[in-house]
Each structure stands twice: as C-alpha cells, then as structure tokens.
Design an enzyme around this catalytic site. Structure first.
Site, PDB file in Angstrom:
ATOM      1  N   GLU A  89      32.827 -18.101   7.213  1.00 54.04           N
ATOM      2  CA  GLU A  89      32.996 -19.302   6.391  1.00 54.04           C
ATOM      3  C   GLU A  89      33.882 -20.337   7.088  1.00 54.04           C
ATOM      4  OE1 GLU A  89      31.323 -20.234   3.958  1.00 54.04           O
ATOM      5  OE2 GLU A  89      30.273 -18.373   3.587  1.00 54.04           O
ATOM      6  N   TYR A 114      35.501 -24.859  -1.900  1.00 56.51           N
ATOM      7  CA  TYR A 114      34.241 -24.256  -1.471  1.00 56.51           C
ATOM      8  C   TYR A 114      34.452 -22.880  -0.855  1.00 56.51           C
ATOM      9  CZ  TYR A 114      30.666 -22.623   1.512  1.00 56.51           C
ATOM     10  OH  TYR A 114      29.772 -21.773   2.116  1.00 56.51           O
ATOM     11  N   ASP A 118      28.601 -26.542  -2.024  1.00 55.44           N
ATOM     12  CA  ASP A 118      28.702 -27.092  -0.676  1.00 55.44           C
ATOM     13  C   ASP A 118      27.711 -28.249  -0.539  1.00 55.44           C
ATOM     14  OD1 ASP A 118      26.211 -25.848  -0.436  1.00 55.44           O
ATOM     15  OD2 ASP A 118      26.502 -25.628   1.709  1.00 55.44           O
ATOM     16  N   CYS A 156      15.173 -28.097   1.822  1.00 54.38           N
ATOM     17  CA  CYS A 156      15.594 -29.388   1.253  1.00 54.38           C
ATOM     18  C   CYS A 156      16.718 -29.963   2.104  1.00 54.38           C
ATOM     19  CB  CYS A 156      16.057 -29.159  -0.189  1.00 54.38           C
ATOM     20  SG  CYS A 156      16.230 -30.664  -1.168  1.00 54.38           S
ATOM     21  N   CYS A 162       8.956 -30.690   0.973  1.00 53.66           N
ATOM     22  CA  CYS A 162       8.586 -30.411  -0.418  1.00 53.66           C
ATOM     23  C   CYS A 162       7.379 -29.478  -0.517  1.00 53.66           C
ATOM     24  CB  CYS A 162       8.324 -31.716  -1.152  1.00 53.66           C
ATOM     25  SG  CYS A 162       9.758 -32.841  -1.155  1.00 53.66           S
ATOM     26  N   CYS A 215       8.686 -26.066  -0.879  1.00 53.52           N
ATOM     27  CA  CYS A 215       9.758 -25.871  -1.854  1.00 53.52           C
ATOM     28  C   CYS A 215       9.284 -25.120  -3.106  1.00 53.52           C
ATOM     29  CB  CYS A 215      10.344 -27.217  -2.265  1.00 53.52           C
ATOM     30  SG  CYS A 215      11.749 -27.052  -3.388  1.00 53.52           S
ATOM     31  N   CYS A 243      11.086 -30.629  -9.567  1.00 53.81           N
ATOM     32  CA  CYS A 243      12.015 -31.530  -8.881  1.00 53.81           C
ATOM     33  C   CYS A 243      11.923 -32.967  -9.409  1.00 53.81           C
ATOM     34  CB  CYS A 243      11.754 -31.519  -7.376  1.00 53.81           C
ATOM     35  SG  CYS A 243      12.875 -32.591  -6.444  1.00 53.81           S
TER      36      CYS A 243
END
Length: 288
Positions: free
Chosen positions: A35, A118, A136, A191, A198, A201, A207
């Site tokens: 992280e 985060y 995030d 995305c 798309c 997706c 969406c």
DNA sequence: CATGCGTGGAA
DNA sequence: TTTCCAAGCAT
C-alpha cells in the site's frame, strides 16, 4: 443490496489480477508495504521492489533494525522517497508499540506515519477483512461515472460522496472487503482515467454516465504537475546521485547533477530537513 | 483546502 | 514529441 454488487463481485472473481500481496499467504505487513509503494506509483513498477523488500525485511522489526538510508536505497526509483522514511517510521512504531504486528484497528493504523484515510482503510480491509469505506482514485472514478453520471470525480472527496460510498458497502465484513478491492480493480482495469472500456464493464447497464451518452468532462480544469526545472526534478537528481553511490558523495557530484546554485542549495536544505540526506563531512553528503 | 512531493510508461 | 497520470500523504 445494490444492483451493482453482484455483477462487480462476479467480474472480480473472473478477472482479478494475481498480485502477490493478494494471495492468501500474504502477511499483513506485506499488504502494508504494498500500500505504501502503490501510493501514486503503478503496479508494474512496484512488483519487483516489493519482492526485494519482503525478502530482505519480512517483518516490521527487520526493517526497523536498519538505517533509514537503507530503506531509501531499497526504495530505488519508485518516486516520492519520503514514503520510504515514513514506512520505516511506521515499521519502528509497530515493532515498539504493537508487538511487531501490523494493527487491524483503523485508528491505530491512522496514527502511523504515512498512513492516511485511504491506506488505513485499505490495510484493515485487505489484510484483516474489516468493513471499511475504501475510497481511492479508482473507486472515486467508478462511482463518479456509474452513480453520479460524470466522467471524473472532484479534486477531493465531498461529504456526499463519502456517504454514497458508505451506503454501497455491503453489510457483512468479508463481502465488504471483497467489494472494496473489486471496485478498485474495476477502476484500474476497465473504468480507467485514460479510457472507459464500457464494452467490458459488468455494470454498463447501470452506469449513469454511459446512459447519459458519456458526456464530456465539465468540471474545473485539472492541472497537471509541472516538472521541468522544478525543485522536485532537482531533488530527484540529487537523490539519484546518493542512491548510486556506495558511500558519501562530494558536493562536486551534486553540482554536476544540478548546476543552478540557488536551487541546488535550496533542495539540499530541504532534503536534509526531510531526513533524506545527511552531511557526511565538510563537503560530502550521504544517505541517512 | 491547495500545494508540493518522483518517476517512467503509454497514448 | 508532448501530455497525462499511477492504490495519497502531510502541511
């Protein structure tokens, strides 16, 4: 249960990347290291450095026993080397105050250097399966499009945005943890900021942005980061000289790296103040 | 809350 | 070639 959950979770199950810090045997410490490294740095560049770090410093105490300079050297060219100092500081705090175990509690994590909202939520969620709002840039972009119908999120999260993300977190902790990483992965792979794929997706049907015909971004201009001639470039050059040398370097090496005197001296001062560099002698400098 | 803080790959 | 930007944090 939102209509977004099932398709996103199913998509993640089928399309997730096999990243080493996601494997069942990955320690909480290894998740934490990942992280820190992934803060503003792409996965592809993190992978080899993460492998080296985990081999050399398999627990927080192992890193805490080293000098900060070794942490900075091992950080290599990941960028933002102050993260290496903060990770070293976090490792020291964990070794001394948490019995060498990465905390699972959000507030304990947040108290560590280099850990913000985060990262605290991410570690608690990914390493310990806790239920948190993990917000995030990827998650924010997915929600901006799918729910709010705009191409890009605002500069910083609004209260309303946080509430919306909170409402979408599944009730039970294990599912919430998977949801968090799944939405992130969707933002990272499908995305994306550069291109919304798309056609791939799983929530294209739901969406808002796609339904509205993918309207162009209408917000304030998002200014890119200046680079050429900045202090950041100067500091990067100076740090590269130190990393590339076994021992202390003479000031003439720094002059070669950055000729403009006033800026070079200002950056040396700031690096000294940050703890990224120390004076080794009258005219020499070194990693701390 | 806006700004500063590294680096290099991809479009 | 230039531009954009990649799992943020601290101040």
């Amino acid at each position: 249960m939102s209509t977004l959950h099932a398709p996103v979770l199913a998509w993640y199950d089928a399309n997730q990347r096999d990243l080493p810090w996601r494997r069942p045997e990955a320690s909480a410490w290894s998740v934490m290291v990942s992280e820190f490294m992934l803060q503003q740095t792409p996965v592809a560049r993190v992978l080899p450095v993460w492998e080296q770090w985990m081999e050399r410093w398999p627990t927080p105490a192992d890193l805490a026993a080293e000098s900060t300079g070794e942490a900075v050297r091992m950080w290599g060219r990941l960028g933002y080397p102050r993260r290496a100092l903060r990770l070293h500081g976090a490792a020291t705090a964990i070794a001394e105050q948490h019995d060498n175990v990465v905390p699972a509690d959000y507030d304990d994590l947040l108290a560590l250097p280099g850990v913000g909202d985060y990262t605290a939520a991410a570690i608690a969620s990914f390493a310990y399966g806790r239920r948190h709002v993990v917000l995030d840039t990827n998650v924010r972009r997915v929600f901006a499009r799918a729910v709010s119908g705009v191409e890009f999120p605002t500069t910083s999260p609004t209260r309303a945005e946080r509430d919306l993300a909170s409402d979408l977190v599944p009730d039970d902790a294990p599912t919430a943890a998977t949801w968090a990483v799944a939405v992130m992965e969707l933002g990272a792979l499908v995305c994306t900021a550069k291109e919304a794929r798309c056609g791939e997706c799983p929530i294209a049907q739901e969406c808002a942005w796609l339904t509205a015909g993918r309207p162009a971004y209408d917000g304030p201009p998002r200014k890119g980061q200046a680079w050429d001639g900045t202090d950041r470039q100067c500091r990067g050059r100076l740090m590269a000289v130190l990393r590339g040398s076994e021992g202390p370097v003479h000031v003439t090496s720094l002059v070669t790296a950055w000729e403009r005197t006033d800026q070079r001296e200002r950056c040396i001062d700031s690096l000294l103040a940050d703890g990224l560099m120390v004076r080794a002698g009258d005219e020499t400098y070194a990693l701390p």
